[in-house]
Design a protein around this motif. Structure first.
Motif, short mmCIF file in Angstrom:
data_model
loop_
_atom_site.label_atom_id
_atom_site.label_comp_id
_atom_site.label_asym_id
_atom_site.label_seq_id
_atom_site.Cartn_x
_atom_site.Cartn_y
_atom_site.Cartn_z
N UNK A 162 -37.24 -4.68 -108.71
CA UNK A 162 -36.54 -5.71 -109.50
C UNK A 162 -36.15 -5.26 -110.91
N UNK A 163 -36.32 -3.98 -111.24
CA UNK A 163 -36.07 -3.52 -112.60
C UNK A 163 -34.65 -3.86 -113.06
N UNK A 164 -33.64 -3.54 -112.25
CA UNK A 164 -32.27 -3.76 -112.70
C UNK A 164 -31.93 -5.25 -112.79
N UNK A 165 -32.46 -6.06 -111.88
CA UNK A 165 -32.17 -7.49 -111.96
C UNK A 165 -32.82 -8.10 -113.19
N UNK A 166 -34.02 -7.62 -113.58
CA UNK A 166 -34.65 -8.11 -114.81
C UNK A 166 -33.81 -7.71 -116.02
N UNK A 167 -33.32 -6.48 -116.01
CA UNK A 167 -32.48 -6.00 -117.11
C UNK A 167 -31.24 -6.88 -117.25
N UNK A 168 -30.57 -7.15 -116.13
CA UNK A 168 -29.34 -7.94 -116.17
C UNK A 168 -29.63 -9.36 -116.67
N UNK A 169 -30.68 -9.99 -116.14
CA UNK A 169 -31.00 -11.36 -116.53
C UNK A 169 -31.26 -11.46 -118.03
N UNK A 182 -30.52 -9.26 -120.50
CA UNK A 182 -29.39 -8.84 -121.33
C UNK A 182 -28.31 -9.92 -121.36
N UNK A 183 -28.03 -10.53 -120.21
CA UNK A 183 -27.01 -11.59 -120.15
C UNK A 183 -27.48 -12.83 -120.91
N UNK A 184 -28.78 -13.10 -120.86
CA UNK A 184 -29.31 -14.23 -121.63
C UNK A 184 -29.06 -13.99 -123.12
N UNK A 185 -29.31 -12.77 -123.58
CA UNK A 185 -29.08 -12.44 -125.00
C UNK A 185 -27.60 -12.55 -125.34
N UNK A 186 -26.74 -12.16 -124.40
CA UNK A 186 -25.30 -12.25 -124.64
C UNK A 186 -24.86 -13.70 -124.80
N UNK A 187 -25.35 -14.59 -123.94
CA UNK A 187 -24.95 -15.99 -124.03
C UNK A 187 -25.49 -16.64 -125.30
N UNK A 188 -26.71 -16.27 -125.69
CA UNK A 188 -27.26 -16.77 -126.95
C UNK A 188 -26.38 -16.33 -128.11
N UNK A 189 -25.93 -15.08 -128.07
CA UNK A 189 -25.07 -14.55 -129.13
C UNK A 189 -23.75 -15.32 -129.21
N UNK A 190 -23.14 -15.60 -128.05
CA UNK A 190 -21.88 -16.33 -128.04
C UNK A 190 -22.09 -17.77 -128.52
N UNK A 191 -23.23 -18.36 -128.16
CA UNK A 191 -23.54 -19.70 -128.66
C UNK A 191 -23.68 -19.71 -130.18
N UNK A 192 -24.37 -18.70 -130.71
CA UNK A 192 -24.52 -18.60 -132.16
C UNK A 192 -23.17 -18.46 -132.84
N UNK A 193 -22.27 -17.70 -132.21
CA UNK A 193 -20.95 -17.50 -132.79
C UNK A 193 -20.15 -18.80 -132.82
N UNK A 194 -20.38 -19.67 -131.84
CA UNK A 194 -19.59 -20.90 -131.75
C UNK A 194 -20.12 -22.02 -132.63
N UNK A 209 -27.25 -13.82 -111.99
CA UNK A 209 -27.85 -12.97 -113.03
C UNK A 209 -27.94 -13.62 -114.41
N UNK A 210 -27.27 -14.75 -114.64
CA UNK A 210 -27.20 -15.30 -115.99
C UNK A 210 -28.40 -16.18 -116.29
N UNK A 211 -29.34 -15.63 -116.99
CA UNK A 211 -30.63 -16.27 -117.21
C UNK A 211 -30.59 -17.63 -117.88
N UNK A 212 -29.69 -17.90 -118.86
CA UNK A 212 -29.69 -19.22 -119.48
C UNK A 212 -29.48 -20.37 -118.50
N UNK A 213 -28.86 -20.13 -117.34
CA UNK A 213 -28.68 -21.16 -116.33
C UNK A 213 -29.71 -21.05 -115.21
#
Length: 637
Positions: A355-362, A364-376, A533-537
């Motif tokens: 599960x290493x790669x799936x954990x990485x994706x989850x 990293x994508x969570x951090x990306x969505x948090x970043x986009x939320x902060x930007x908005x 893969x998108x952890x926030x959901x």
């Protein structure tokens, strides 16, 4: 906080310019808008004096409005420094830039300027000069202290007296400015018609834009300084809805050539998982392989791949164990937003079982969505990039907060207005209406159902093969219209179009749960969890998977999934209900009763009858069993 400056003298009227009606005109007045930016808002003013009308002169000019981004925050963080830097900047603009381009300063506020020019090309050249001067002024300053400009330019017939300029064009120019992001210039079609592309400016068509308090859409363009290479990227608008991620092959920390294969293999697996999401674009491995074995230089990667985010890292192999140090960086800010050390098995990675790669994706994508939320947050939606609007609206609508939920709708509406020919914004707007019903916030379920179907129709009119639109239309038929047979056909069609649509797998599995088809429900929701893969959901997927487990009498699994979901979103009422039922069926009655009190604190009006009214499972055995457990645990009838 505003300051007045001498207004330039009246201009001679130009021949052929239509004069405004003598009895009314729009008077521009400086004030502050809802997000704290300086604007010049038009207000209607009657003129009943012939003498006053005689003092007014009409002419055509190019008007520029300059606004400092986040001026309120800058003043709060460093009032003295912000005022000092702004005054120095305005002095340079007034004494050097404006006269050099044949312009005249109309007025200066504490965080904005209005400038008039005889010709549109001169106004655009002056805007480029303002950007250059702003860049010089920001040199050496911390990012948080930099004063970034957004500029709007429009050509219009105006009216002037010895004090001011008036007219609808003044208001329109201020509204155009709200479309610009930090360090950006937005112009109207009237300005664009006076420019020579590639010679005067690099142009990007923003399409028809809807502006606040402007009745009809306005065609707008973003401009950059001309040069050998375009400074504004052009591309597919649909692709612009999604954030772009580049995954650079992971580097071995040893010099053994055989280790290099594993880094490529892990990167390929990350790319494969990311490509299953409809919310991101992934750069192909054939492009990212060019960076294989190199130390990652974000400037270099961005220049060649044009990605918003870059995933990279290094690893070490010891026997069958691999230790991966991975990170995700944002190319815009050149900052690392997420970093993690992950451990896995070489054999498992090769076979695809680790599960290493799936954990990485989850993560990293969570951090990306948090970043986009902060930007908005705190920004005018019109100033946000398309992928920020999309990712932020998707995340906000699932937060189960009325305030966040309404913000999600605002962001989606701007996205629809900006890209009316694209399918996915309409599909997500349809889902917004569905969630409004399922969360109990709808004042008229049928009206929301109708609005949802209208949006899925618009989405499918634009892309008949949109699996997202087909899935959401199935969701409307499941939760609002209760036509489960129609919903099943739509989910199946969505999966024929896109076998990797995790939302379709999830909702089809939930439909099976509602119909007492527990085995199929669990199979479908397991597939959804694997593909998402998108952890926030993730809480949403875990919640519906818990419902599926409940329908299969897998109460311990339902409990585990519900608890995992609530760790990510502890106020999701549907998940708490599943948890109560699972606890009751496992004989943990005191805990179930305790959770009922928590549920009623969140939703004091909730009743067993409310559940039966909302749930598509009400007419099936699973619905009756759930209702019975809720009643036994203490939920009022």
């Amino acid at each position: 906080m505003s300051q007045s400056r001498p207004i330039w003298p009246a201009h001679p009227p130009e021949s052929g310019v239509p004069t405004a009606a003598a009895d009314e005109t729009l008077v521009a007045s400086g004030r502050r808008d809802d997000n704290g930016s300086a604007t010049w808002q038009g207000s209607l003013m009657a003129h009943d004096s012939t003498a006053m009308a005689a003092d007014l002169e009409s002419f055509v000019r190019a008007i520029m409005v300059v606004d400092v981004v986040e001026s309120v925050r800058l003043m709060q963080d460093d009032e003295q420094g912000t005022v000092r830097r702004w005054r120095s900047f305005v002095d340079h603009v007034t004494t050097d830039i404006v006269p050099a381009h044949g312009g005249r300063l109309v007025k200066s506020l504490g965080d904005g300027l209005m400038i008039e020019f005889l010709r549109a090309p001169s106004a655009v050249d002056a805007a480029f000069a303002l950007q250059r001067q702003s860049s010089i002024a920001n040199e050496g300053l911390a990012e948080a202290l930099r004063q970034r400009l957004r500029i709007g330019i429009h050509v219009s017939s105006l009216i002037a007296d010895h004090n001011d300029v008036y007219g609808h064009g003044v208001n329109l120019t201020a509204r155009l400015t709200t479309l610009a992001g930090p360090d950006e210039i937005v112009i109207s079609a009237e300005v664009r018609d006076q420019l020579t592309p590639a010679l005067d400016a690099d142009l990007e068509d923003l399409g028809d834009c809807y502006l606040k308090h402007v009745q009809h859409p306005v065609r707008a363009f973003r401009v950059g300084a001309p040069g050998a290479y375009p400074v504004i990227e052009r591309g597919n608008v649909a692709d612009d809805l999604r954030a772009t991620i580049a995954v650079v092959p992971f580097r071995p920390r040893t010099l053994q050539p055989s280790d290099d294969v594993l880094g490529q293999l892990m990167a390929d697996e990350v790319i494969s998982v990311l490509s299953q999401s409809s919310e991101v674009n992934v750069i192909s491995r054939l492009s990212t392989t060019a960076f294989k074995g190199r130390a990652v230089d974000l400037v270099d990667v961005n220049a060649h791949l044009h990605a918003h985010y870059v995933v990279s890292g290094s690893y070490h192999v010891e026997g069958d164990r691999v230790t991966l140090k991975a990170e995700m960086a944002e190319t815009r800010s050149m900052q690392v937003m997420w970093a993690r050390t992950l451990h896995g098995s070489v054999k498992g990675i090769i076979t695809g079982d680790d599960p290493l790669t799936s954990r990485l994706v989850s993560e990293a994508c969570a951090a990306m969505m948090v970043r986009e939320l902060q930007r908005s947050q705190g920004k005018a939606p019109q100033s946000l990039q398309n992928h920020t609007l999309l990712l932020s609206s998707v995340a906000l609508m699932h937060r189960i907060s009325p305030v966040a939920f309404q913000r999600a709708r605002e962001l989606l509406q701007v996205l629809i207005e900006r890209a009316p020919r694209l399918s996915s914004p309409y599909a997500w707007m349809a889902k917004w209406h569905v969630l409004r019903v399922t969360q109990g916030w709808s004042e008229d379920m049928q009206a929301d159902g109708k609005a949802a179907l209208e949006n899925t129709k618009r989405a499918l009119d634009r892309d008949s093969m949109s699996s997202l639109a087909l899935t959401v239309e199935g969701q409307v038929n499941t939760y609002i219209l209760k036509r489960l047979d129609v919903a099943e056909r739509l989910y199946s069609h969505a999966l024929e179009v896109n076998p990797n649509d995790s939302l379709a797998w999830l909702l089809k599995g939930t439909l099976h749960a509602f119909r007492d088809e527990g085995k199929e429900a669990v199979r479908h929701t397991r597939q959804a969890l694997r593909l998402s893969p998108l952890d926030p959901l993730k809480y949403y997927f875990d919640s519906l998977a818990a419902t599926a487990a409940l329908s299969a009498d897998q109460h311990q699994r339902a409990l585990q999934l519900a608890e995992r979901s609530l760790r990510l979103n502890k106020v999701h009422g549907s998940t708490i209900r599943v948890l109560i039922v699972a606890l009751w069926n496992l004989g943990r009655e005191d805990q179930a009763r305790s959770r009922v009190q928590e549920l009623l604190r969140l939703d004091p009006e909730f009743r067993v009858s409310t559940f039966l009214e909302r749930s598509p499972s009400a007419g099936y055995s699973i619905g009756k069993r759930v209702a019975g457990a809720l009643k036994s645990a203490g939920v009022p009838v």
